[in-house]
Scaffold this motif. Structure first.
Motif, PDB file in Angstrom:
ATOM      1  N   ALA A  16       9.024   4.085  -2.570  1.00 29.16           N
ATOM      2  CA  ALA A  16       8.637   2.823  -2.103  1.00 29.16           C
ATOM      3  C   ALA A  16       8.568   2.090  -0.768  1.00 29.16           C
ATOM      4  O   ALA A  16       8.417   2.076  -0.281  1.00 29.16           O
ATOM      5  CB  ALA A  16       9.679   2.132  -3.455  1.00 29.16           C
ATOM      6  N   LYS A  40       8.391  -4.413   1.384  1.00 31.74           N
ATOM      7  CA  LYS A  40       9.430  -5.502   1.566  1.00 31.74           C
ATOM      8  C   LYS A  40      10.786  -5.664   0.576  1.00 31.74           C
ATOM      9  O   LYS A  40      11.574  -5.477   1.242  1.00 31.74           O
ATOM     10  CB  LYS A  40       8.408  -6.667   2.374  1.00 31.74           C
ATOM     11  CG  LYS A  40       7.459  -6.537   2.273  1.00 31.74           C
ATOM     12  CD  LYS A  40       6.320  -7.669   2.481  1.00 31.74           C
ATOM     13  CE  LYS A  40       6.299  -8.607   1.411  1.00 31.74           C
ATOM     14  NZ  LYS A  40       5.533  -7.955   0.279  1.00 31.74           N
ATOM     15  N   THR A  41      10.741  -6.095  -0.175  1.00 29.11           N
ATOM     16  CA  THR A  41      11.813  -6.518  -1.124  1.00 29.11           C
ATOM     17  C   THR A  41      12.733  -4.952  -1.616  1.00 29.11           C
ATOM     18  O   THR A  41      14.086  -5.101  -1.214  1.00 29.11           O
ATOM     19  CB  THR A  41      11.502  -6.758  -3.145  1.00 29.11           C
ATOM     20  OG1 THR A  41      10.858  -8.029  -2.679  1.00 29.11           O
ATOM     21  CG2 THR A  41      12.506  -7.299  -3.153  1.00 29.11           C
ATOM     22  N   THR A  42      12.113  -3.780  -1.619  1.00 29.97           N
ATOM     23  CA  THR A  42      12.512  -2.893  -1.966  1.00 29.97           C
ATOM     24  C   THR A  42      13.795  -2.336   0.065  1.00 29.97           C
ATOM     25  O   THR A  42      14.702  -2.326  -0.346  1.00 29.97           O
ATOM     26  CB  THR A  42      12.559  -1.925  -1.476  1.00 29.97           C
ATOM     27  OG1 THR A  42      11.234  -1.900  -3.170  1.00 29.97           O
ATOM     28  CG2 THR A  42      13.374  -0.187  -2.018  1.00 29.97           C
ATOM     29  N   GLU A 158      11.044 -13.855   1.263  1.00 27.33           N
ATOM     30  CA  GLU A 158       9.348 -15.378   1.150  1.00 27.33           C
ATOM     31  C   GLU A 158      10.519 -15.816   0.560  1.00 27.33           C
ATOM     32  O   GLU A 158      10.011 -17.085  -0.297  1.00 27.33           O
ATOM     33  CB  GLU A 158       8.937 -14.255  -0.115  1.00 27.33           C
ATOM     34  CG  GLU A 158       8.914 -12.956  -0.607  1.00 27.33           C
ATOM     35  CD  GLU A 158       7.231 -13.093  -1.161  1.00 27.33           C
ATOM     36  OE1 GLU A 158       6.778 -13.936  -0.554  1.00 27.33           O
ATOM     37  OE2 GLU A 158       6.741 -11.863  -0.942  1.00 27.33           O
ATOM     38  N   HIS A 190       3.586 -12.541   2.710  1.00 27.18           N
ATOM     39  CA  HIS A 190       2.798 -11.510   2.501  1.00 27.18           C
ATOM     40  C   HIS A 190       2.277 -12.481   3.903  1.00 27.18           C
ATOM     41  O   HIS A 190       0.974 -11.809   4.355  1.00 27.18           O
ATOM     42  CB  HIS A 190       1.710 -12.407   1.386  1.00 27.18           C
ATOM     43  CG  HIS A 190       2.660 -11.891  -0.038  1.00 27.18           C
ATOM     44  ND1 HIS A 190       3.039 -12.417  -0.600  1.00 27.18           N
ATOM     45  CD2 HIS A 190       2.764 -10.979  -0.986  1.00 27.18           C
ATOM     46  CE1 HIS A 190       3.435 -11.990  -1.534  1.00 27.18           C
ATOM     47  NE2 HIS A 190       3.299 -10.668  -1.866  1.00 27.18           N
TER      48      HIS A 190
HETATM   49  P1  ATP Z   1       5.678  -8.002  -3.268  1.00 26.79           P
HETATM   50  O1  ATP Z   1       5.240  -8.831  -2.134  1.00 26.79           O
HETATM   51  O2  ATP Z   1       4.844  -8.344  -4.292  1.00 26.79           O
HETATM   52  O3  ATP Z   1       7.106  -8.809  -3.964  1.00 26.79           O
HETATM   53  P2  ATP Z   1       7.137  -5.833  -1.712  1.00 26.79           P
HETATM   54  O4  ATP Z   1       6.606  -5.946  -0.693  1.00 26.79           O
HETATM   55  O5  ATP Z   1       8.215  -6.836  -1.762  1.00 26.79           O
HETATM   56  O6  ATP Z   1       5.990  -6.744  -2.437  1.00 26.79           O
HETATM   57  P3  ATP Z   1       8.681  -3.947  -3.117  1.00 26.79           P
HETATM   58  O7  ATP Z   1       8.427  -5.158  -5.097  1.00 26.79           O
HETATM   59  O8  ATP Z   1       9.788  -3.116  -2.601  1.00 26.79           O
HETATM   60  O9  ATP Z   1       7.417  -4.878  -2.714  1.00 26.79           O
HETATM   61  O10 ATP Z   1       7.718  -2.814  -4.077  1.00 26.79           O
HETATM   62  C1  ATP Z   1       7.429  -1.438  -3.631  1.00 26.79           C
HETATM   63  C2  ATP Z   1       6.968  -0.536  -4.768  1.00 26.79           C
HETATM   64  O11 ATP Z   1       7.972  -0.084  -5.981  1.00 26.79           O
HETATM   65  C3  ATP Z   1       5.363  -1.030  -5.039  1.00 26.79           C
HETATM   66  O12 ATP Z   1       4.300  -0.142  -5.248  1.00 26.79           O
HETATM   67  C4  ATP Z   1       6.442  -1.296  -6.494  1.00 26.79           C
HETATM   68  O13 ATP Z   1       5.199  -1.300  -7.628  1.00 26.79           O
HETATM   69  C5  ATP Z   1       7.296  -0.311  -6.783  1.00 26.79           C
HETATM   70  N1  ATP Z   1       8.899  -1.193  -8.166  1.00 26.79           N
HETATM   71  C6  ATP Z   1       9.335  -2.252  -7.453  1.00 26.79           C
HETATM   72  N2  ATP Z   1       9.757  -2.625  -8.105  1.00 26.79           N
HETATM   73  C7  ATP Z   1      10.192  -1.456  -9.288  1.00 26.79           C
HETATM   74  C8  ATP Z   1      11.211  -0.808 -10.226  1.00 26.79           C
HETATM   75  N3  ATP Z   1      11.776  -1.934 -11.173  1.00 26.79           N
HETATM   76  N4  ATP Z   1      10.605   0.537 -10.638  1.00 26.79           N
HETATM   77  C9  ATP Z   1       9.271   1.300 -10.316  1.00 26.79           C
HETATM   78  N5  ATP Z   1       8.471   0.940  -9.472  1.00 26.79           N
HETATM   79  C10 ATP Z   1       9.209  -0.713  -8.729  1.00 26.79           C
END
Ligand code: ATP
Length: 233
Positions: A16, A40-42, A158, A190
């Motif tokens: 991620a 982003k969240t990660t 967000e 976003h």
């Molecule tokens: P969004 O804008 O939709 O909130 P984001 O930019 O915050 O997305 P993340 O939620 O950090 O993205 O996810 C990053 C990647 O990790 C994505 O491909 C997501 O599918 C994957 N992912 C997130 N959480 C998990 C989890 N618990 N198990 C497996 N994969 C995950």
């Protein structure tokens, strides 16, 4: 100042965050933008100490977050994208609870609760139940909870989603104010247009990688300025 070096985070079978590095100045507002699933969240969860990266480093105010998570935690406020509130508790009780969970107490906490509620424009709601507040007021309460311990860094995932234009304007005014008080903010979205008017820099993630890092050259009185490119990875 917040720095990350070669940060890698993996969910089972999914990388991620991939070699994420950046340095953000103190008293700044960085827009963290990127499409769904960009990471982003990660990234925010790793900085907040909720997820442990596979490798890499994170530093906040000179503290190594991964080595000294408890010490670093005191400097960090975090608002998740889907935050929860105790609907049956009053605004005051919610803030007292948040303060106690951060080791605050006594008269100092009572005073801090009034201070932070005033700062967030919800002091007249202190005795109202959290569940009775509007979406925008709940957002302010959640941010108040996140900063009750006076963190130097605030991570907002967000925060504008679901807010009407008036509440969004209030949120941007609030972020500017927190920054002017010395706080360093990272705000994910976003939609860059949501953040463009008040952010001082922008970090773009795509598929777990930083693809662009820009800094606003100068904030004008209106909060807008010309973007200059710092780094294109
Ligand atoms: P969004 O804008 O939709 O909130 P984001 O930019 O915050 O997305 P993340 O939620 O950090 O993205 O996810 C990053 C990647 O990790 C994505 O491909 C997501 O599918 C994957 N992912 C997130 N959480 C998990 C989890 N618990 N198990 C497996 N994969 C995950």
């Amino acid at each position: 100042m917040i720095g990350a070096g070669e940060l890698v985070y993996e969910y089972p079978g999914k990388r991620a965050l991939d070699s994420v590095s950046f340095l953000l100045p103190a008293a700044s507002i960085t827009a963290l933008v990127g499409p769904n699933g960009a990471g982003k969240t990660t990234l925010l969860r790793c900085i907040a100490g909720l997820d442990e990266p596979y490798s890499g480093s994170i530093e906040i105010a000179g503290i190594d977050v991964l080595r000294h998570p408890r010490e670093a935690h005191r400097h960090i406020g975090y608002l998740p994208d889907h935050f929860g509130l105790y609907a049956e508790l009053s605004t005051r009780q919610c803030l007292l609870h948040a303060g106690r969970s951060r080791g605050l107490g006594g008269e100092a906490l009572d005073a801090r609760v009034v201070e932070v509620a005033t700062q967030l424009g919800i002091v007249d709601k202190l005795d109202d139940k959290a569940g009775s507040l509007s979406r925008g007021q709940r957002q302010r309460l959640a941010i108040a909870q996140a900063i009750v311990h006076r963190p130097s860094v605030l991570l907002l995932d967000e925060p504008a989603s679901g807010l009407d234009p008036e509440s969004r304007a209030g949120l941007s005014e609030l972020m500017r104010r927190l920054r002017s008080e010395g706080m360093t903010l990272i705000v994910s979205s976003h939609i860059l247009a949501e953040l463009e008017e008040y952010c001082t820099g922008m970090l773009v993630l795509q598929q777990g990688r930083v693809v662009e890092h820009r800094l606003l050259e100068q904030q004008t009185a209106q909060g807008t300025g010309r973007m200059i490119r710092l780094r294109l990875a």
